[in-house]
Motif scaffolding. Structure first.
Motif, short mmCIF file in Angstrom:
data_model
loop_
_atom_site.label_atom_id
_atom_site.label_comp_id
_atom_site.label_asym_id
_atom_site.label_seq_id
_atom_site.Cartn_x
_atom_site.Cartn_y
_atom_site.Cartn_z
N GLU A 50 0.81 -1.21 0.00
CA GLU A 50 0.00 0.00 0.00
C GLU A 50 0.84 1.27 0.00
O GLU A 50 0.39 2.31 -0.48
CB GLU A 50 -0.93 -0.01 1.21
N ASP A 51 2.07 1.19 0.51
CA ASP A 51 2.91 2.38 0.55
C ASP A 51 3.44 2.76 -0.82
O ASP A 51 4.09 3.80 -0.98
CB ASP A 51 4.10 2.16 1.50
N GLY A 53 1.77 3.74 -3.30
CA GLY A 53 1.00 4.84 -3.85
C GLY A 53 0.20 4.44 -5.08
O GLY A 53 -0.08 3.27 -5.33
N ALA A 54 -0.12 5.46 -5.90
CA ALA A 54 -0.96 5.23 -7.07
C ALA A 54 -0.22 4.50 -8.18
O ALA A 54 -0.84 3.91 -9.06
CB ALA A 54 -1.49 6.56 -7.59
N PRO A 56 2.40 1.87 -7.90
CA PRO A 56 3.25 0.99 -7.09
C PRO A 56 4.24 0.22 -7.95
O PRO A 56 3.93 -0.17 -9.07
CB PRO A 56 2.25 0.04 -6.43
N ARG A 64 13.87 5.50 -4.42
CA ARG A 64 13.04 6.66 -4.06
C ARG A 64 13.93 7.88 -4.02
O ARG A 64 14.92 7.92 -3.30
CB ARG A 64 12.33 6.44 -2.73
N SER A 67 10.04 12.69 -4.11
CA SER A 67 8.69 12.19 -4.31
C SER A 67 8.61 11.17 -5.44
O SER A 67 7.55 10.58 -5.67
CB SER A 67 7.73 13.35 -4.63
#
Length: 240
Positions: A50-51, A53-54, A56, A64, A67
């Motif tokens: 789930e971390d 994001g939109a 994945p 990373r 952002s």
């Protein structure tokens, strides 16, 4: 910028291609999977869930940068290249570097599939007969074809610099170095037999290992050893 590399702990794997670029580029980065203070394995697993994001990532390695979340070795290196001075500014040369990196990715995938030719989820011992058959083709046809290709690229570089692209080191050179290291570990007899046919490839690997930042990295505890849990695995029966 401080970069965060997300990869499985304790193995070089595909994450090593990214580590080498970060090390050579003198980047400020944290190897999250191998750093409990940064979150370790749970942080890697969380980013894949789930971390993520939109958009994945499917699997590590993942980088990373602020952002931005970038997955896939070739995409990560394409992103890092201009930021770390590891790719030419010329668009044609930059695209050529990316193409070479994708070819290295093909070779790495085939190296992995030698010891898991039937299924990734099954143990090597459960597919040993198939691995023996796959290894014969990989040793006699695929390794010579791939490394022979990079030998031609190095010999054909009009700059005559010992690099794959232009006059300076690129991330593709670093990746070819690690690929050679991996094949030396997994198929030492095969690499010894091929050595006379690969003077430029082996010279590049030696030159990369001597670079100050890479040499320091290889001697540090940040460098994870190759073993039978990663992409490049040494099973003597596969390299007679």
């Amino acid at each position: 910028m401080r970069y965060e590399l997300f990869y499985w702990p304790d193995i070089p794997g595909r994450g090593e291609f990214v580590r080498l670029a970060l090390e050579e580029g003198g980047a400020d980065y944290v190897d999250v999977g191998n750093d409990p203070e940064a979150g370790g394995l749970p942080a890697v697993e969380a980013l894949l869930g789930e971390d993520g994001g939109a958009r994945p990532p499917f699997a590590p390695p993942v980088l990373r940068a602020g952002s931005q979340v970038i997955a896939q070795v070739a995409a990560i290196l394409q992103f890092l290249g201009p930021r770390l001075g590891l790719v030419a500014k010329n668009p044609r040369d930059a695209l050529w570097t990316h193409q070479l990196q994708l070819t290295i990715a093909d070779l790495v995938a085939e190296a992995h599939d030698v010891h898991h030719p039937v299924g990734i989820g099954a143990y090597y011992e459960d597919q040993k007969d198939e691995a023996l058959r796959r290894a014969e083709e990989f040793r006699t046809q695929r390794i010579p074809k791939f490394l022979g290709y990079f030998e031609r690229v190095l010999a054909g570089n009009p700059r005559g610099t010992g690099h794959l692209v232009g006059a300076r080191l690129s991330y593709a050179d670093l990746s070819l170095f690690h690929t050679v290291e991996g094949l030396r570990y997994a198929f030492p007899r095969t690499l010894d037999r091929l050595a006379p046919r690969l003077p430029h490839v082996l010279a590049l690997a030696e030159a990369v290992a001597r670079r100050p930042r890479i040499s320091a990295y290889l001697a540090s505890d940040r460098r994870l050893p190759l073993d039978e849990n990663g992409i490049f695995r040494h099973y003597p029966e596969l390299d007679p």
